[in-house]
Design an enzyme around this catalytic site. Sequence first.
Site, PDB file in Angstrom:
ATOM      1  N   LYS A  77      47.702  50.564  46.268  1.00 17.47           N
ATOM      2  CA  LYS A  77      47.179  49.140  46.669  1.00 17.47           C
ATOM      3  C   LYS A  77      47.981  48.681  48.067  1.00 17.47           C
ATOM      4  CE  LYS A  77      47.108  44.683  44.315  1.00 17.47           C
ATOM      5  NZ  LYS A  77      47.572  43.689  43.123  1.00 17.47           N
ATOM      6  N   SER A 152      43.770  41.106  41.110  1.00 11.90           N
ATOM      7  CA  SER A 152      43.843  41.337  42.446  1.00 11.90           C
ATOM      8  C   SER A 152      43.919  42.807  42.763  1.00 11.90           C
ATOM      9  CB  SER A 152      45.203  40.865  43.158  1.00 11.90           C
ATOM     10  OG  SER A 152      46.276  41.474  42.788  1.00 11.90           O
ATOM     11  N   SER A 176      46.828  41.278  37.021  1.00 13.98           N
ATOM     12  CA  SER A 176      46.154  41.963  38.152  1.00 13.98           C
ATOM     13  C   SER A 176      46.119  43.551  38.019  1.00 13.98           C
ATOM     14  CB  SER A 176      46.846  41.702  39.536  1.00 13.98           C
ATOM     15  OG  SER A 176      46.615  40.245  39.964  1.00 13.98           O
TER      16      SER A 176
END
Length: 489
Positions: A77, A152, A176
């Site tokens: 990420k 996210s 997330s």
Amino acid sequence: MNYFDEDIASLHEKLVHKEITVRQLVEATFEQIEAKDEKINAFVTLNKAAALEKADALDAKGIDEATILAGIPLAIKDNIVTKGLRTTASSHILDNFEPVYNATVMDKLDAKDTITVGKTNLDEFAMGGSTETSYFGVTRNPWQLDKVPGGSSGGSAAAVAAGEVIAALGTDTGGSIRQPAAFNGIFGIKPTYGRVSRWGLMAFGSSLDQIGVLSRSVKDSALVLNAISGQDAHDGTSIDTAVPDFTAALGQSVKGMKIAVPKEYMGEGIDPDIVAAVKAAIATFEKLGATVDEVTLPYTKYAVPAYYIIASSEASSNLQRYDGIRYGFRAKDVHSLDDVYIKSRSEGFGDEVKRRIMLGTFSLSAGYYDAYFKKAAQVRTLIKQDFEKIFETHDLILGPTTPTPAYGIGEKITDPVTMYLNDILTIPANLAGIPAASMPAGFSKAGLPIGVQLMAKTLNETAIFTAADAFEKATTFHKQVPEFKGGQN
């Protein structure tokens, strides 16, 4: 390479026995990304040259049979800093930032000889639940391209679900990892707060943020979590305790395990398809020998407002470092120091980030601190005590991960309050600091994945892995493959 037919163990066997080389595996991974990512936009930055160079070095050295992650391509990420590889947090303010050091989790993965293939898209600074606030465009759900992948960690989840990579790192501040795992039909785990070092994770809500793993199988997440867990001198919030071998929890019976289902998680606002999937999961666990009871978590209804006050307050403090002076984007046409600060932040941050900075700054301001931040912190303690009481008599808490399946791109982004309320089921675990995971547990009538959430007491990730592995072996939901249906908005 078809990642839908592989797991980390099978890839490791092929590498050890030289059925494939690391270079071939990495090249095949980039072929998958290049073939699919135009449709889903999971990646912000690819790391092809460095990945192939490392692959050649590993091939020359040979793969150690004892190092199961050696040569395995992973996605990271893009709010986890990677030395020499652009790290943006999907924000304009960092779109040219190249870190000079690695996050601790990256050093740990490098020690296991993994291959970083690229950085995945996210909501800007992890502030969002749909990966629609990214400066680098929307990520799409590989099950239906007009749906969001969640957020996210939407880029990491979509990349795994689409078969671009075998596993990916994500981060979880209020759900997330778990929410996009549910929306994409994969497994995702957020460990206990402090189990994994946050050193090198771009801070959003420092008392809530946690790095975790997304993968198609429970075992793959256990293997990666083994590698990244442990106390870190750089991170004062990391826990100094021995890390168990999470894979040892796999294959164990759930017979006699006590599972609690909060009635607050099954009430108004939960999609009927999701309620049905949770009830089916309960029946599966009962068939496997677990005992399931209804319980109450009375302070759940206060979780969302408490979370958004605490998280936004911490964000307003953490994001002051992005000032246009030291690194990242700097606005043009500035005539004073105030100009540099104001214009750089105004142009560099997106609307959602600005909204949360303003909310947090207000909550911390003189005259409002006691009414908002202090009160939210007190509610957080009550939520934590709710969980502690349940875990005195139960091993796990089970419930839906999300109130609905994945929704349409553009459907909720203009209504922040509705977006925030979608986190009602995942936020409590972050406020309490307990481990939690989402596992594939069915499909809606529209063919969209449904996730069921498991939560355990502090440092008891093993209970989650045992139950999730048993459920995975008793079902076939994790074996379903997305078909990239639907047009693009």
